[in-house]
Design an enzyme around this catalytic site. Structure first.
Site, PDB file in Angstrom:
ATOM      1  N   CYS B  88     -91.078  37.159  24.630  1.00  0.00           N
ATOM      2  CA  CYS B  88     -89.726  37.888  24.803  1.00  0.00           C
ATOM      3  C   CYS B  88     -89.371  38.281  25.783  1.00  0.00           C
ATOM      4  O   CYS B  88     -88.206  38.659  25.919  1.00  0.00           O
ATOM      5  CB  CYS B  88     -89.513  38.814  23.412  1.00  0.00           C
ATOM      6  SG  CYS B  88     -90.088  38.408  21.839  1.00  0.00           S
ATOM      7  N   CYS B 215     -85.852  44.701  10.766  1.00  0.00           N
ATOM      8  CA  CYS B 215     -86.207  43.581  11.433  1.00  0.00           C
ATOM      9  C   CYS B 215     -84.769  43.078  12.164  1.00  0.00           C
ATOM     10  O   CYS B 215     -83.791  43.092  11.598  1.00  0.00           O
ATOM     11  CB  CYS B 215     -86.407  42.328  10.561  1.00  0.00           C
ATOM     12  SG  CYS B 215     -87.888  42.873   9.783  1.00  0.00           S
ATOM     13  N   LYS B 341     -81.438  44.146  16.981  1.00  0.00           N
ATOM     14  CA  LYS B 341     -81.190  44.246  15.669  1.00  0.00           C
ATOM     15  C   LYS B 341     -79.828  43.676  15.371  1.00  0.00           C
ATOM     16  O   LYS B 341     -79.930  43.130  14.303  1.00  0.00           O
ATOM     17  CB  LYS B 341     -81.173  45.886  15.391  1.00  0.00           C
ATOM     18  CG  LYS B 341     -80.690  46.202  14.014  1.00  0.00           C
ATOM     19  CD  LYS B 341     -81.770  45.961  13.014  1.00  0.00           C
ATOM     20  CE  LYS B 341     -81.441  45.617  11.755  1.00  0.00           C
ATOM     21  NZ  LYS B 341     -80.767  44.442  11.339  1.00  0.00           N
ATOM     22  N   HIS B 345     -81.511  37.946  18.569  1.00  0.00           N
ATOM     23  CA  HIS B 345     -82.418  37.950  19.363  1.00  0.00           C
ATOM     24  C   HIS B 345     -82.697  36.376  19.713  1.00  0.00           C
ATOM     25  O   HIS B 345     -83.621  35.916  19.030  1.00  0.00           O
ATOM     26  CB  HIS B 345     -83.767  38.660  18.947  1.00  0.00           C
ATOM     27  CG  HIS B 345     -84.925  38.574  19.588  1.00  0.00           C
ATOM     28  ND1 HIS B 345     -84.816  38.232  21.032  1.00  0.00           N
ATOM     29  CD2 HIS B 345     -86.508  38.789  19.213  1.00  0.00           C
ATOM     30  CE1 HIS B 345     -86.047  38.517  21.413  1.00  0.00           C
ATOM     31  NE2 HIS B 345     -87.013  38.794  20.582  1.00  0.00           N
TER      32      HIS B 345
END
Lengths: 482, 400
Positions: B88, B215, B341, B345
């Site tokens: 990431c 998530c 959030k 992502h």
């Protein structure tokens, strides 16, 4: 003196009440009502004959060295692999030394006792042999076998040091009696009429073996403290007791009511149960069945008490149980219905056999390393010590984690990860003697899992790759049952 | 210690696509859109660029291997293009490559672009890890997904600090609720909806104790930065943003295998933060940092990051969260654009998306989300799992 030197057993955690099966499938076959009594042991989704045999063997090896085993035999008619020996997977999980003879015994339900006889033959030459038998047979939904078949395993160590039950003799008969049959292409057995099998099979063939042994060694039925008749049909057992002139109290409980018909493992599991309660001097007769019958005769020695005190055996495993209350789960665990596993579930990466071979005991026996400088156990095996205060280079010795107690320091129940029994529970295990490892948890429910609870290692099926004909095995953590 | 790159590099242009489930956008579309915004913002031509770094993580469902996806899509004139992947942190890793190339004197102007197409797997969540952690790991590692790997940190954190599951989940819900609010003010964000604490706490469980709203979004998107030597920056714009520090820290492996790690924090974030503050000359981050874009792949990640970056004291993040310290009008606003959030992502793009938000805030161009007079903004990426992670920390300022 040769004979049995240790015993162990394994019964899976899940038990299914047979009334549940009848509730679901009795509409189709009302004749199974008679079989719908008691409960049967059901292997978890990650268990098979190999994993159950490993668990039984670990029980058998409590407090014993694994280095002295000369051979390991595995008997079953439900072996996961047709090619790739199943017994050697068990021996490697147990981390037995490589100079060992391994063999699968299969094809007949009496192969458990045949494996035991072969082990005893080797013991005559001074060998020590681990004999395992396990069964994980699946009856077709709607059949009586669906009710009767149960899962479990037994393990007997035979040799000539510390004999707890001396082997006194045996008598075998073999007949191509075609009660049940299954080709290598098939999953389920075909049978002939059960009444015929009862009268012409169990009743006559077991009797022939029993009488053969009694005559050969000049014995009387009353000489035996326990008689093990590994026959899943109660009416046939009743007839045999009468025919052989035995008393009902001599007859060892069949485990049919609370475990089920464990096939190849049945005579060995019953023998373990008998040994758990045996006294020095007891004579035990074992009668198996399957394309003939093996009759074996043992006499318990003074050494028995040493083994009786620290085995979980049949009694200990019977006490640890959880009700499987969803019939659909049973169908899924045994791969009896098509299931929508989703695209994530369909994605199975290929296994690199060369990696498995290279990692060897690291994967099969959960062997990591311990730093000789600072003493820190670590998994997987490291070249450079993971202890930030040490970092010694190439100072490692092999270190086994499979027999160590761990503490669960973290966990989750993951609904995203593909599992046959969601949520997938896993956590971080800190071992009491050092070292830590992220492992899948099994034989537990999410609401029963707590930070700080002790766990033991259990050899399980980690994944299945049906497209490439492969099952991957590894170790999981099982909460210690209170 | 080496002197680092503080005040050596300026960002003169940035671009960011809308993030989301962009079914009708290809990788090329995303790359071109982010790039065009950045070159227009910088006022430069394609030919002014000396070299490019390209960040993407899951190349299997994304752009494929190598830097070719970038060079071909942008028709870069036979430039050196390097594809980087560091989970990431891939986007920030690309940015770091561009910055270091300029700082070395090898280039005057460099491009960093991160892009990811995650929504071509056919299922929710990240692509299955399978063999991605190595062939041996596949045989032995727990059947772990990203939410599960981070959920364990919540379990341990709750246990360590004596929070009941209800108390812990409620504290985490504050984190997500704040980001959902900020997301509504962020036109390019993936998720733009207010969500209440009650909705968050009661949402379906993904990996206990984390529910759906704990998530982040799994999205498609791309983001881009153009950097040059700080002393050149004013040629291109009056309000360049300066890099104060850029650090990456990877686990030594001890969290995974040595019992010294408590499982309730991310050691790499702590270590990366220390190095970043040192490079930037920051001694009191709680007072000096104006705003943050941290890696909130899950609410618990953001929660422990407050402590790991030394903004909140250990075990005390709950007090700051509940007092609104990290809200848009708080002392150190966090996730002003909605964070992972709600902004989403797309892994390789995320680090650059964070820098994009810091860049806009420091220039005073964040529209409805604009915070008051920010001086220093911090970005933080965390790749992998808490037990084995890649962390990047960047600090940016609007003054030399």
């Amino acid at each position: 003196m040769i004979g049995i030197t240790s015993y162990g057993a394994y019964i899976p955690w899940y038990r299914m009440n047979r009334e549940l099966i009848f509730d679901q499938m009795g509409w189709f076959n009302p004749a199974t009502a008679g079989a719908a009594r008691g409960e049967k042991a059901v292997a978890n989704y990650d268990e098979d004959t190999i994993t159950m045999a490993v668990s039984a063997a670990i029980d058998c090896l409590t407090g014993r060295s694994r280095d002295s085993i000369d051979a390991l035999y595995l008997a079953s008619t439900s072996l996961p692999f047709a090619e790739r020996q199943n017994a050697v997977i068990v021996s490697e999980a147990l981390d037995c030394v490589s100079g060992i003879r391994t063999a699968d015994f299969s094809g007949s339900l009496k192969s458990g006792t045949t494996a035991l006889l072969s082990g005893l033959d080797m013991a005559k030459d001074g060998g020590s042999v681990m004999v395992c038998a396990g069964e994980n047979r699946v009856g077709k939904p709607g059949s009586s076998q669906e009710h009767t078949f149960g899962d479990g395993a037994a393990s007997l160590l035979v040799g000539n040091e510390g004999v707890i039950a001396e082997f006194k003799g045996a008598y075998s008969v073999s007949h191509d009696f075609i009660d049940y049959r299954r080709t290598t292409q098939e999953r389920f057995s075909h049978g002939w009429e059960e009444r015929w099998i009862r009268d012409e099979g169990y009743s006559k063939i077991i009797k022939e073996a029993a009488l053969g042994l009694i005559r050969k060694y000049d014995l009387k039925m009353s000489d035996f403290a326990k008689v093990i008749i590994a026959c899943p049909v109660a009416a046939a057992v009743k007839g045999l007791v009468k025919d052989l002139g035995a008393e009902p109290e001599q007859i060892q409980d069949s485990l049919l009511a609370n475990v089920g018909d464990t096939g190849t493992a049945m005579p060995l599991m019953m023998l373990v149960a008998a040994l758990e309660n045996a006294k020095p001097g007891d004579k035990i007769l074992v009668l198996s069945y399957g394309n003939g019958s093996d009759a074996l005769f043992f006499e318990v020695t003074d050494e028995i008490e040493k083994v009786q005190k620290d085995r979980k055996g049949i009694g200990g495993h019977l006490a640890e149980r959880s009700d499987l209350t969803i019939y659909g789960k049973y169908l899924v665990f045994r791969n009896l219905i098509p299931l929508e596993v989703g695209i994530r579930g369909e994605e199975i990466s290929p296994t690199a056999m060369s990696v498995l071979h290279r990692e060897g005991r690291g994967i099969s026996a959960l062997v990591g390393s311990r730093c000789k400088v600072c003493g820190t156990p670590q998994y997987p095996k490291q070249r450079i010590c993971v202890n930030p205060e040490c970092k010694a280079v190439d100072e490692m010795e092999d270190y086994s984690f499979s027999d160590k107690i761990g503490t669960l320091t973290s966990y989750t129940g993951d609904n995203l990860s593909f599992s046959w029994d969601p949520p997938q529970i896993y956590g971080l295990i800190d071992f009491e003697e050092g070292g830590r490892l992220f492992l899948d948890l099994t034989d537990c429910s999410l609401d029963s899992v707590k930070v700080g609870m002790p766990v033991l290692m259990s050899f399980r099926k980690k994944y299945s790759d049906p497209q490439r004909g492969y099952y991957g095995y590894f170790w999981k953590a099982v909460p210690v049952k209170q | 210690m080496a002197k680092g790159i503080k005040n050596e590099i300026a960002i003169i242009g940035m671009g960011c696509t809308k993030f989301g489930e962009l079914w009708d956008k290809s990788e090329d579309d995303l790359i071109v859109d982010a790039f065009l915004e950045a070159v227009t913002d910088a006022g430069i031509d394609r030919e002014d660029i000396d070299a490019a770094w390209f960040g993407s993580c899951f190349d299997e469902v994304n752009v494929g291997k190598s830097g070719l996806a970038l060079s071909k899509a942008l028709k870069l004139p036979f430039l050196p293009v390097t594809r980087v992947e560091n989970f990431c942190a891939s986007g920030t890793e690309a940015f770091r490559g561009a910055c270091y190339a300029v700082a070395s004197g090898a280039c005057d102007i460099a491009l960093a672009l991160g892009a990811e197409k995650l929504k071509d797997t056919g299922y929710g969540g990240l692509p299955d890890f399978g063999n991605l952690l190595g062939l041996g790991n596949r045989a032995t590692f727990a059947n772990m997904t990203a939410p599960g790997g981070f959920a364990m940190m919540a379990t341990t954190y709750f246990d360590k600090y004596g929070l009941s599951a209800e108390e812990g989940k409620r504290a985490l819900a504050h984190v997500s609720s704040k980001s959902h609010h900020n997301g509504t003010l962020s036109p390019k964000a993936h998720l733009r909806k207010e969500v209440s604490i009650e909705q968050i706490v009661k949402a379906p469980i993904i990996a206990w104790p984390l529910g759906l709203f704990d998530c982040c979004g799994v999205s498609d998107g791309a983001a881009c930065a153009i950097v040059c030597r700080a002393d050149m920056a004013k040629q291109f714009r009056k309000d360049p943003i300066y890099v104060k520090s850029l650090q990456i820290a990877l686990t030594s492996g001890e969290e995974l295998a040595h019992q010294s790690w408590d499982g309730a924090h991310v050691e790499t974030t702590y270590r990366g933060g220390i190095k970043a503050y040192e490079e930037a000359g920051i001694t009191n981050p709680r007072e000096e940092i104006s705003m943050m874009e941290v890696h909130d792949c899950f609410s618990i990640t953001e929660f422990v990051t407050y402590e790991d970056l030394q903004i909140s004291p250990r075990g005390k993040a709950i007090e700051d969260v509940e007092s609104g310290f990290f809200d848009l009008d708080g002392k150190v606003p966090c996730q002003t654009d909605g964070g992972l959030k709600c902004f989403g992502h797309p892994i390789g793009a995320s680090g650059l998306r964070m820098i994009y938000e810091v860049y806009k805030q420091l220039q005073g161009k964040a529209d409805q989300r604009q915070i008051e007079n920010p001086k220093l903004g911090l970005t933080h990426n965390l790749g992998g799992f808490p037990s084995m992670s890649v962390v990047s920390v960047g600090i940016f300022g609007n003054e030399l």
